[in-house]
Structure formats: structure tokens, C-alpha cells
Motif scaffolding. Structure first.
Motif: not given
Ligand SMILES: C[S@@+](CC[C@H](N)C(=O)[O-])C[C@H]1O[C@@H](n2cnc3c(N)ncnc32)[C@H](O)[C@@H]1O
Length: 226
Positions: A102, A127, A131-133, A219-223
């Protein structure tokens, strides 16, 4: 293989793509929507074209250029010295990168994913790094799904491209590999399914050159699934 063709790589890119490759990179970077300054990693960055374009369009960003072929990175370094760009450079395998999780706001990979031993392992690594999103911009050659386009492409790829590569670099096998890797890679539908089961959503997609070259913004989303 990329180490052996590093010296002539940039020139051949321009010629073999009919001068389109820099436009594709510019377009892809223009689609990044992360706030500036952001921290951005260039995977399979080769001689640095994506990194240089990033720093041109988003001069405040902090760039990290990575590749596992040292001769490609040496050329990138020389280009950096002559054009005054500044990026961290790391010789590393995109499937196992020496960075904390991240850390990055965005990642980019132009014409590199096709070469990965395992695309899902690579996506998992991206992934982890984002970072998130965080965003992941991809340029890649995919199979177009249109029979006429594929026939035309086959003609160019099999009969013209490897010989032009040979004339410029003296290495027929490297350019024959390029052809095989393009013919064997996924179609848009297949690639999209892989992307979506690895924790990314597609926020933008565009095809160039009759669907031979594609730009994806993820876009990085969930798991990740599985
Ligand atoms: C077709 S070149 C693209 C270079 C650059 N991104 C560009 O836009 O011109 C592919 C690059 O990916 C690198 N590469 C392939 N697989 C890799 C891996 N697993 N880890 C790191 N670099 C890799 C090669 O060394 C080569 O420099």
C-alpha cells in the motif's frame, strides 16, 4: 531477451507502431485521476518511456521505474541524465517487488503484462502495492476478436515485423517472440474477467488501432477472489 535488444528498442517501437506508441502512452497517463503529487510505480518500465511521459504530464509526481532487464534500465538512466528527469530506479521482477504494501497511489505497465509468467500473480502483486482505490493504468496488445483484423494483423506480425526487428537489432528471435506473445495473449473479454476476479474494477477502457492495442484504467477495489 529484452537485454539483447535494448539498444535499438526505442527506435523500433516508433517504427513498428507507425509512430503511435508515444500517443498511446500520453493518452494512458492522461487518464490517471489520482491527486497530484502522487507516488507512481512504472512496472516493466524498460527504457523509461512511461515514466518520462508521466513526469512531463504530472511533474509533481514521484516516479519509481522498475524492470528486470538491467540494459533497458541503463538506457533509461542515461536518458534521465540527459533530459533532467528524476525517478527512483529499481531492477526487480514485477511479480515480486521489493516495496512495502500500500505504498503507491498508482501503477502503470505498458506492454509488459503479456510477458509475465503468470498474469494473476502479477495482478496480485500490483494489488498489494496500491493504496485503497489506487489506480493501475495498462497498455497492452490484445487479440481483437475480429477475424478480418486478426488476419491483417497476422500478415503484418508474421511477415513484416520480425524482419524489420532483425534488420534493426540483428535479433530475429526476439521479434518472433514478440509476435508469438501477441498472438497468444488474451482477448478483451478474457482479460477483463481476469482483472475483475483479482480485486480491480475497470474505470476506463479504450481500444486503438482496430483493437490491436488497448488502454485499461483499473481501480483497486475490494479483496481478490480466490
Ligand atoms: C515491451 S517492453 C515495454 C517497455 C516499456 N514499458 C515501454 O512502454 O516501452 C517490456 C519490458 O518488460 C520487462 N519485463 C518483462 N517481464 C518482466 C518481469 N516479470 N519483471 C520485470 N520486468 C519485466 C522487459 O525487460 C521489458 O523491458
Amino acid at each position: 531477451m529484452f537485454s539483447r535488444i535494448a539498444r535499438t528498442y526505442d527506435l523500433l517501437n516508433r517504427v513498428l507502431s507507425f509512430g503511435q506508441d508515444q500517443y498511446w502512452r500520453k493518452y494512458a497517463i492522461g487518464k490517471l485521476s489520482i491527486a497530484s503529487p502522487g507516488e507512481v510505480i512504472d512496472l516493466c518500465g524498460g527504457t523509461g518511456d512511461m515514466t518520462f511521459q508521466l513526469l512531463k504530464q504530472r511533474p509533481e509526481d514521484q516516479a519509481t521505474l522498475t524492470d528486470f532487464a538491467l540494459p533497458m534500465l541503463s538506457i533509461a538512466r542515461k536518458r534521465m541524465e540527459s533530459n533532467g528527469s528524476c525517478a527512483e530506479v529499481a531492477c526487480a521482477d514485477a511479480l515480486q517487488l521489493p516495496f512495502l504494501s500500500e505504498r503507491f497511489d498508482a501503477a502503470m505497465c505498458a506492454f509488459g503484462i503479456r510477458n509475465w509468467r503468470d498474469v494473476e500473480v502479477g495482478l496480485k502483486e500490483v494489488h498489494r502495492l496500491l493504496k485503497h482505490e489506487g489506480e493501475f493504468v495498462i497498455l497492452e496488445f490484445l487479440r481483437s476478436g475480429n477475424r478480418k483484423v486478426e488476419a491483417l494483423k497476422k500478415l503484418y506480425l508474421r511477415n513484416i515485423l520480425p524482419w524489420m526487428g532483425f534488420l534493426a537489432s540483428g535479433n530475429y528471435r526476439a521479434y518472433r517472440y514478440l509476435v508469438d506473445s501477441m498472438e497468444q495473449f488474451y482477448s478483451d473479454e478474457e482479460f477483463q474477467a481476469i482483472i475483475e476476479r483479482n480485486g480491480f474494477s475497470i474505470s476506463h477502457k479504450k481500444r486503438f488501432f482496430l483493437g490491436v492495442c488497448w488502454c485499461y484504467v483499473l481501480k483497486k477495489t475490494g479483496e481478490r477472489m480466490g
